[in-house]
Design a protein around this motif. Structure first.
Motif, PDB file in Angstrom:
ATOM      1  N   ALA A 202      -6.354  -8.568   0.368  1.00 39.67           N
ATOM      2  CA  ALA A 202      -6.613  -8.129  -1.166  1.00 39.67           C
ATOM      3  C   ALA A 202      -7.973  -8.999  -1.569  1.00 39.67           C
ATOM      4  O   ALA A 202      -7.744 -10.418  -1.465  1.00 39.67           O
ATOM      5  CB  ALA A 202      -5.476  -8.346  -2.087  1.00 39.67           C
TER       6      ALA A 202
ATOM      7  N   ASP B  78      -8.049  -4.651   1.441  1.00 40.74           N
ATOM      8  CA  ASP B  78      -8.108  -3.832   0.351  1.00 40.74           C
ATOM      9  C   ASP B  78      -8.961  -4.357  -0.534  1.00 40.74           C
ATOM     10  O   ASP B  78      -8.971  -5.399  -1.322  1.00 40.74           O
ATOM     11  CB  ASP B  78      -6.656  -3.842  -0.176  1.00 40.74           C
ATOM     12  CG  ASP B  78      -5.676  -2.887   0.427  1.00 40.74           C
ATOM     13  OD1 ASP B  78      -6.153  -1.887   1.003  1.00 40.74           O
ATOM     14  OD2 ASP B  78      -4.508  -3.175   0.434  1.00 40.74           O
TER      15      ASP B  78
ATOM     16  N   ALA C  83      -5.342   0.213  -8.353  1.00 40.74           N
ATOM     17  CA  ALA C  83      -4.367  -0.683  -7.919  1.00 40.74           C
ATOM     18  C   ALA C  83      -4.021  -1.148  -9.206  1.00 40.74           C
ATOM     19  O   ALA C  83      -4.393  -1.634 -10.100  1.00 40.74           O
ATOM     20  CB  ALA C  83      -5.360  -1.956  -7.317  1.00 40.74           C
TER      21      ALA C  83
ATOM     22  N   ASN D 212       0.816  -1.355  -0.008  1.00 40.97           N
ATOM     23  CA  ASN D 212      -0.017   0.053   0.148  1.00 40.97           C
ATOM     24  C   ASN D 212       0.945   1.325   0.004  1.00 40.97           C
ATOM     25  O   ASN D 212       1.680   1.414   1.057  1.00 40.97           O
ATOM     26  CB  ASN D 212      -0.862   0.067   1.247  1.00 40.97           C
ATOM     27  CG  ASN D 212      -2.327  -0.802   1.061  1.00 40.97           C
ATOM     28  OD1 ASN D 212      -2.112  -1.637   0.258  1.00 40.97           O
ATOM     29  ND2 ASN D 212      -3.177  -0.546   1.945  1.00 40.97           N
TER      30      ASN D 212
ATOM     31  N   LYS E 225      -3.412  -0.541   8.330  1.00 40.83           N
ATOM     32  CA  LYS E 225      -3.409  -1.142   6.880  1.00 40.83           C
ATOM     33  C   LYS E 225      -3.768  -2.640   7.044  1.00 40.83           C
ATOM     34  O   LYS E 225      -4.235  -2.954   5.954  1.00 40.83           O
ATOM     35  CB  LYS E 225      -2.354  -0.790   6.041  1.00 40.83           C
ATOM     36  CG  LYS E 225      -1.967   0.678   5.792  1.00 40.83           C
ATOM     37  CD  LYS E 225      -3.231   1.381   5.127  1.00 40.83           C
ATOM     38  CE  LYS E 225      -2.753   3.079   4.911  1.00 40.83           C
ATOM     39  NZ  LYS E 225      -4.027   3.652   4.350  1.00 40.83           N
TER      40      LYS E 225
ATOM     41  N   ILE F 155      -1.183  -0.819  -4.208  1.00 42.84           N
ATOM     42  CA  ILE F 155      -2.215   0.145  -3.915  1.00 42.84           C
ATOM     43  C   ILE F 155      -1.859   1.359  -3.908  1.00 42.84           C
ATOM     44  O   ILE F 155      -0.817   1.553  -3.341  1.00 42.84           O
ATOM     45  CB  ILE F 155      -3.041  -0.241  -2.931  1.00 42.84           C
ATOM     46  CG1 ILE F 155      -3.639  -1.822  -2.659  1.00 42.84           C
ATOM     47  CG2 ILE F 155      -4.443   0.473  -2.743  1.00 42.84           C
ATOM     48  CD1 ILE F 155      -4.570  -2.197  -3.580  1.00 42.84           C
TER      49      ILE F 155
ATOM     50  N   ALA G 266      -9.875   0.325  -6.481  1.00 44.00           N
ATOM     51  CA  ALA G 266      -9.414  -0.215  -5.321  1.00 44.00           C
ATOM     52  C   ALA G 266     -10.189   0.607  -3.973  1.00 44.00           C
ATOM     53  O   ALA G 266     -10.249   1.935  -4.339  1.00 44.00           O
ATOM     54  CB  ALA G 266      -8.151  -0.598  -5.080  1.00 44.00           C
TER      55      ALA G 266
ATOM     56  N   GLU H 166      -8.910   4.468  -4.488  1.00 47.64           N
ATOM     57  CA  GLU H 166      -7.370   4.327  -4.996  1.00 47.64           C
ATOM     58  C   GLU H 166      -7.417   3.633  -6.405  1.00 47.64           C
ATOM     59  O   GLU H 166      -8.709   2.876  -6.554  1.00 47.64           O
ATOM     60  CB  GLU H 166      -6.633   3.432  -3.909  1.00 47.64           C
ATOM     61  CG  GLU H 166      -6.477   3.965  -2.692  1.00 47.64           C
ATOM     62  CD  GLU H 166      -5.663   3.883  -1.835  1.00 47.64           C
ATOM     63  OE1 GLU H 166      -4.258   3.300  -2.218  1.00 47.64           O
ATOM     64  OE2 GLU H 166      -5.760   4.399  -0.473  1.00 47.64           O
TER      65      GLU H 166
ATOM     66  N   ASP I  60      -9.160   1.010   0.018  1.00 41.33           N
ATOM     67  CA  ASP I  60      -8.100   0.613   1.177  1.00 41.33           C
ATOM     68  C   ASP I  60      -8.979   0.876   2.286  1.00 41.33           C
ATOM     69  O   ASP I  60      -9.230   2.045   2.819  1.00 41.33           O
ATOM     70  CB  ASP I  60      -6.782   1.510   1.169  1.00 41.33           C
ATOM     71  CG  ASP I  60      -6.186   1.312   2.358  1.00 41.33           C
ATOM     72  OD1 ASP I  60      -6.498   0.298   3.128  1.00 41.33           O
ATOM     73  OD2 ASP I  60      -5.235   1.957   2.757  1.00 41.33           O
TER      74      ASP I  60
ATOM     75  N   THR J 137      -9.480   1.291   6.126  1.00 40.50           N
ATOM     76  CA  THR J 137      -8.630   1.465   7.191  1.00 40.50           C
ATOM     77  C   THR J 137      -9.270   1.490   8.756  1.00 40.50           C
ATOM     78  O   THR J 137      -9.908   2.436   8.637  1.00 40.50           O
ATOM     79  CB  THR J 137      -7.775   2.678   6.688  1.00 40.50           C
ATOM     80  OG1 THR J 137      -7.152   2.346   5.686  1.00 40.50           O
ATOM     81  CG2 THR J 137      -6.551   3.004   7.922  1.00 40.50           C
TER      82      THR J 137
END
Length: 245
Positions: free
Chosen positions: A63, A119, A83, A23, A114, A201, A97, A81, A99, A101
């Motif tokens: 993932a 993800d 990827a 990431n 993370k 990512i 993507a 994001e 992520d 968090t």
């Protein structure tokens, strides 16, 4: 490990046995954007990084293709994001993507946070070579939905979506705002990490001010204005039951 399958525009599929996930963080091409993201995180108590851009290894099983993310509390959120995926033949694919968090854990360590959520990757992808010449024009957007109560939705069953609120756009930009897939491919190559099964990512773009990121649903789109094609993912954020003990 995770086994992901991506559908390409020509109808073919690529199965990717994920061996490593990385990431990127603080990966804006504009230092103003990077500073804005650092400021966003500072409001949540996250200390500024010592080096930018950053790169955080993530457990490969995180993932995922999924339409539901289970969380322990109400302070988790996604990030729109792109990827970069290295398929089994070494070809580079590009997809959307998000992520997800843990913001409570992030104040103790970004790398830890993370690894506390998945993800989420879209189920469609483009060959990077097919969009390489217009990468900066590709759009990256995210919407959030709130179900009308505090915290994330609880006990979502296996059918339907969580909540009934309206979507609000929270991120809206282009890939011109981020370091390029080519930049990261070279970083991976130098590290010896540009190998089949690698997923990188991208890092994210700033969030809109005044929009609550602690939402019950996230939706992310990676769009190609030249063709009208859009790669999309969406998932519900569902609170797990309280622990016993």
């Amino acid at each position: 490990m995770a086994l992901l399958t991506f559908e390409l525009p020509d109808g073919t599929t690529r199965r990717v046995d994920v061996v490593q996930v990385l990431n990127a963080g603080y990966a804006g091409r504009s230092q103003d954007d990077v500073a804005a993201h650092v400021a966003e995180l500072a409001e949540l108590g996250v200390p500024a990084p010592s080096v930018t851009p950053a790169l955080y290894p993530v457990a490969p099983y995180l993932a995922q293709h999924t339409d539901q993310v289970s969380v322990q509390h109400g302070r988790t959120s996604g990030e729109a994001e792109w990827a970069l995926v290295v398929d089994g033949d070494g070809e580079l694919l590009l997809t959307a993507a998000c992520d997800h968090t843990d913001r409570e854990l992030e104040v103790h360590g970004v790398a830890w946070s993370k690894n506390a959520g998945p993800d989420v990757l879209a189920r469609r992808a483009w060959r990077l070579a097919d969009v390489q010449e217009r990468l900066d024009a590709l759009t990256l957007r995210a919407w959030v939905t709130h179900a009308g109560h505090g915290g994330h939705a609880k006990h979502a069953g296996h059918g339907g979506h969580v909540g009934s609120g309206e979507e609000t756009i929270i991120q809206d930009g282009t890939l011109a705002e981020l370091l390029t897939p080519g930049y990261w491919a070279e970083v991976l190559r130098e590290r010896g990490d540009l190998v089949p099964g690698t997923v990188l990512i991208s890092g994210t773009i700033p969030m809109a001010e005044g929009v609550d990121q602690f939402a019950d649903r996230w939706r992310v789109e990676l769009g190609d204005p030249a063709t009208g094609d859009v790669i999309e993912l969406a998932y519900d954020v569902v609170r797990m039951p309280a622990p016993i003990g």
